[in-house]
Design a protein around this motif. Structure first.
Motif, PDB file in Angstrom:
ATOM      1  N   ARG A   1       0.806  -1.211   0.000  1.00  0.00           N
ATOM      2  CA  ARG A   1       0.000   0.000   0.000  1.00  0.00           C
ATOM      3  C   ARG A   1       0.846   1.271   0.000  1.00  0.00           C
ATOM      4  O   ARG A   1       0.482   2.268  -0.626  1.00  0.00           O
ATOM      5  N   ASP A   2       2.007   1.268   0.682  1.00  0.00           N
ATOM      6  CA  ASP A   2       2.781   2.510   0.807  1.00  0.00           C
ATOM      7  C   ASP A   2       3.416   2.958  -0.502  1.00  0.00           C
ATOM      8  O   ASP A   2       3.823   4.119  -0.619  1.00  0.00           O
ATOM      9  N   VAL A   3       3.504   2.053  -1.483  1.00  0.00           N
ATOM     10  CA  VAL A   3       4.071   2.448  -2.786  1.00  0.00           C
ATOM     11  C   VAL A   3       3.077   2.258  -3.931  1.00  0.00           C
ATOM     12  O   VAL A   3       3.379   2.592  -5.076  1.00  0.00           O
ATOM     13  N   LYS A   4       1.892   1.742  -3.628  1.00  0.00           N
ATOM     14  CA  LYS A   4       0.897   1.477  -4.668  1.00  0.00           C
ATOM     15  C   LYS A   4       0.574   2.739  -5.459  1.00  0.00           C
ATOM     16  O   LYS A   4       0.326   3.792  -4.881  1.00  0.00           O
ATOM     17  N   GLY A   5       0.596   2.640  -6.785  1.00  0.00           N
ATOM     18  CA  GLY A   5       0.275   3.762  -7.642  1.00  0.00           C
ATOM     19  C   GLY A   5       1.476   4.598  -8.045  1.00  0.00           C
ATOM     20  O   GLY A   5       1.379   5.417  -8.972  1.00  0.00           O
ATOM     21  N   THR A   6       2.615   4.417  -7.389  1.00  0.00           N
ATOM     22  CA  THR A   6       3.832   5.123  -7.792  1.00  0.00           C
ATOM     23  C   THR A   6       4.256   4.604  -9.163  1.00  0.00           C
ATOM     24  O   THR A   6       4.221   3.404  -9.429  1.00  0.00           O
ATOM     25  N   ALA A   7       4.629   5.502 -10.047  1.00  0.00           N
ATOM     26  CA  ALA A   7       4.945   5.096 -11.417  1.00  0.00           C
ATOM     27  C   ALA A   7       6.130   5.892 -11.944  1.00  0.00           C
ATOM     28  O   ALA A   7       6.320   7.066 -11.593  1.00  0.00           O
ATOM     29  N   THR A   8       6.921   5.251 -12.798  1.00  0.00           N
ATOM     30  CA  THR A   8       8.093   5.885 -13.398  1.00  0.00           C
ATOM     31  C   THR A   8       8.041   5.735 -14.910  1.00  0.00           C
ATOM     32  O   THR A   8       7.817   4.639 -15.426  1.00  0.00           O
ATOM     33  N   LEU A   9       8.237   6.829 -15.596  1.00  0.00           N
ATOM     34  CA  LEU A   9       8.239   6.855 -17.060  1.00  0.00           C
ATOM     35  C   LEU A   9       9.638   7.212 -17.545  1.00  0.00           C
ATOM     36  O   LEU A   9      10.234   8.187 -17.069  1.00  0.00           O
ATOM     37  N   THR A  10      10.173   6.422 -18.483  1.00  0.00           N
ATOM     38  CA  THR A  10      11.525   6.645 -18.990  1.00  0.00           C
ATOM     39  C   THR A  10      11.522   6.734 -20.507  1.00  0.00           C
ATOM     40  O   THR A  10      11.002   5.840 -21.176  1.00  0.00           O
ATOM     41  N   PHE A  11      12.068   7.818 -21.026  1.00  0.00           N
ATOM     42  CA  PHE A  11      12.332   7.963 -22.459  1.00  0.00           C
ATOM     43  C   PHE A  11      13.847   7.872 -22.631  1.00  0.00           C
ATOM     44  O   PHE A  11      14.578   8.811 -22.301  1.00  0.00           O
ATOM     45  N   THR A  12      14.329   6.753 -23.123  1.00  0.00           N
ATOM     46  CA  THR A  12      15.760   6.612 -23.368  1.00  0.00           C
ATOM     47  C   THR A  12      16.124   7.296 -24.679  1.00  0.00           C
ATOM     48  O   THR A  12      15.384   7.196 -25.656  1.00  0.00           O
ATOM     49  N   HIS A  13      17.247   8.002 -24.683  1.00  0.00           N
ATOM     50  CA  HIS A  13      17.733   8.654 -25.893  1.00  0.00           C
ATOM     51  C   HIS A  13      19.087   8.084 -26.286  1.00  0.00           C
ATOM     52  O   HIS A  13      19.912   7.777 -25.420  1.00  0.00           O
ATOM     53  N   LYS A  14      19.303   7.954 -27.581  1.00  0.00           N
ATOM     54  CA  LYS A  14      20.587   7.461 -28.048  1.00  0.00           C
ATOM     55  C   LYS A  14      21.687   8.478 -27.806  1.00  0.00           C
ATOM     56  O   LYS A  14      22.852   8.114 -27.609  1.00  0.00           O
ATOM     57  N   GLU A  15      21.333   9.737 -27.828  1.00  0.00           N
ATOM     58  CA  GLU A  15      22.286  10.814 -27.563  1.00  0.00           C
ATOM     59  C   GLU A  15      21.685  11.777 -26.552  1.00  0.00           C
ATOM     60  O   GLU A  15      20.493  12.058 -26.584  1.00  0.00           O
TER      61      GLU A  15
END
Length: 260
Positions: free
Chosen positions: A85-99
């Motif tokens: 419950r203490d971390v439920k809903g936490t989300a991380t979005l990553t856009f990796t770039h070549k440069e």
């Protein structure tokens, strides 16, 4: 006998002239590994994260991860915590770039807002684990320079050992040493060295399965921090491919929607 020796010597010289430098061979191996895994399109998997402190006490978290493969730039990924419950809903979005630096955002449900992760904080721990935020990025060839070190056996297989140095000056690592399986170029092990060039962490891969007759995915990853004595284990289950994911599924708005 003399002619035979000269012939052998000439052969070695010819091989030497045609041989690659350590840097050339290193990047060739990295490109081969990248090419070997191209074409997976998109994937979704369930993850179990087990955090272990130096006293051996464990805590467990459950997540889901979806990834979209892109060819003109790095991949996009979205990780959502399902429990406890203490971390439920936490989300991380990553856009990796070549440069250049990657783009990353963190959604905190308690604050109901999206927080951008600055380049200076990419070396920080991901949700208290031994994985850094920069470890979440896809393995793009352009993000490193390379040097072939040697060949050796690991986990019962033959491997290429390559040193790769991050191009990004804000990386938390000076270098990484990577073991690539010689047969299919999957990763077997990785050592991470900190900004003082001291061994910081070791990541090992286990319980591999092959999907779509080509794409190898580890069922288990273990990251050990040699400086703190802590470790994090990731278990992967229920891999699915060829889903109808779109770039619009990887946005700051989708970051909030996915966490509900």
């Amino acid at each position: 006998m003399k002619n035979t020796l000269l012939t052998i010597l000439g052969l070695f010289i010819a091989i030497g002239l045609q041989g690659q430098s350590a840097e050339e061979r290193g990047i060739e191996i990295a490109k081969a590994a990248d090419a070997y895994d191209q074409g997976f399109g998109s994937s979704v998997t369930k993850l179990t994260m087990i955090l272990t402190n130096k006293q051996g006490q464990e805590s467990t978290r459950y997540m889901s991860n979806q990834t979209l493969e892109l060819t003109e730039d790095g991949d996009k990924s979205l990780i959502v915590f399902d429990s406890p419950r203490d971390v439920k809903g936490t989300a991380t979005l990553t856009f990796t770039h070549k440069e250049g630096s990657d783009d990353q955002w963190l959604y905190l449900p308690a604050l109901k807002r999206v927080k951008r992760i600055s380049s200076n904080n990419k070396s920080g721990p991901f949700m208290g684990s031994e994985f850094a935020y920069e470890d979440l990025s896809s393995q793009e060839v352009e993000k490193y320079t390379y040097k072939f070190l040697r060949e050796e056996e690991i986990n019962g297989v033959n491997a290429f050992v390559v040193e790769r140095d991050p191009v990004d000056p804000k990386s938390g690592y000076t270098r990484q040493v990577v073991w690539y399986n010689k047969e299919n170029y999957r990763l077997e092990k990785m050592d991470f060295y900190d900004r003082k060039n001291a061994l910081l962490k070791t990541l090992t891969y286990a319980k591999y399965k092959v999907y779509k007759e080509k794409h190898w995915r580890a069922g288990e990853m273990n990251m050990v921090n040699h400086q703190t004595g802590k470790k994090t284990q990731l278990n992967f289950d229920d891999y699915q491919f060829d889903l109808n994911l779109k770039e619009s599924d990887f946005s700051q708005n989708s970051l909030q929607r996915a966490s509900r």
